[in-house]
Design a protein around this motif. Sequence first.
Motif, short mmCIF file in Angstrom:
data_model
loop_
_atom_site.label_atom_id
_atom_site.label_comp_id
_atom_site.label_asym_id
_atom_site.label_seq_id
_atom_site.Cartn_x
_atom_site.Cartn_y
_atom_site.Cartn_z
N ASP A 1 0.82 -1.23 0.24
CA ASP A 1 -0.08 -0.01 0.18
C ASP A 1 0.88 1.37 0.03
O ASP A 1 0.55 2.26 -0.73
N PRO B 1 -0.70 2.55 -3.37
CA PRO B 1 -1.95 2.44 -2.88
C PRO B 1 -3.01 2.12 -3.66
O PRO B 1 -3.22 2.86 -4.86
N TYR C 1 -9.39 0.77 2.64
CA TYR C 1 -9.73 1.09 1.20
C TYR C 1 -10.87 1.50 0.81
O TYR C 1 -11.29 1.70 -0.18
#
Length: 187
Positions: free
Chosen positions: A8, A12, A65
């Motif tokens: 991430d 990302p 997320y």
Amino acid sequence: MQRFAAEDAQSPPPSGGVVFTGSSSIRLWDTLAQDFPGVPVINRGFGGSELRDSTWYADRTIVPYAPRQILIYAGDNDLHSGRTPQQVRADFIAFVDRVRRDLPKAKIAYISTKPSPSRAQLLPAQREANALVQAEATRLGVDYIDIFTPMLDAGGQPNEALFIEDRLHMNAAGYDIWQRVIAPYVK
């Protein structure tokens, strides 16, 4: 969890995607992005996990997320480790509650346990757990995806042709079934 954090940090994932989470059957799904073209999928499967692990780690594998949808595969390892179908149902409810606490608008889909040849002795418990979870999914407004039935052979046993040598994890033919069965549910 460290690998997810490192990935991430490097790249990302976009928010509003579709998170696939759960045990190694998700983690090993190498063709996930190709199997759902045009869908921003995020693979957050982690080997050996149980439903309660997905609940525990939701703040690391799902919530950051802000996905529009979560598909979870868990329950197989739970039964193998000695949890009962009733405990799997309770853990499923806890998972849904946990996700909805932070992501009330996200769609959730539960992928039923799969019939693995190496765990054929668990078929009765899997059938019971799947039925209990399906009933709760209906009550909670969660999609229930039956991958158990299409993975049985003509005699009602796990189809050996869908698995690699360990008889637990799937080969490409197994994932082809998953893709076909799951695709209509991916929003």
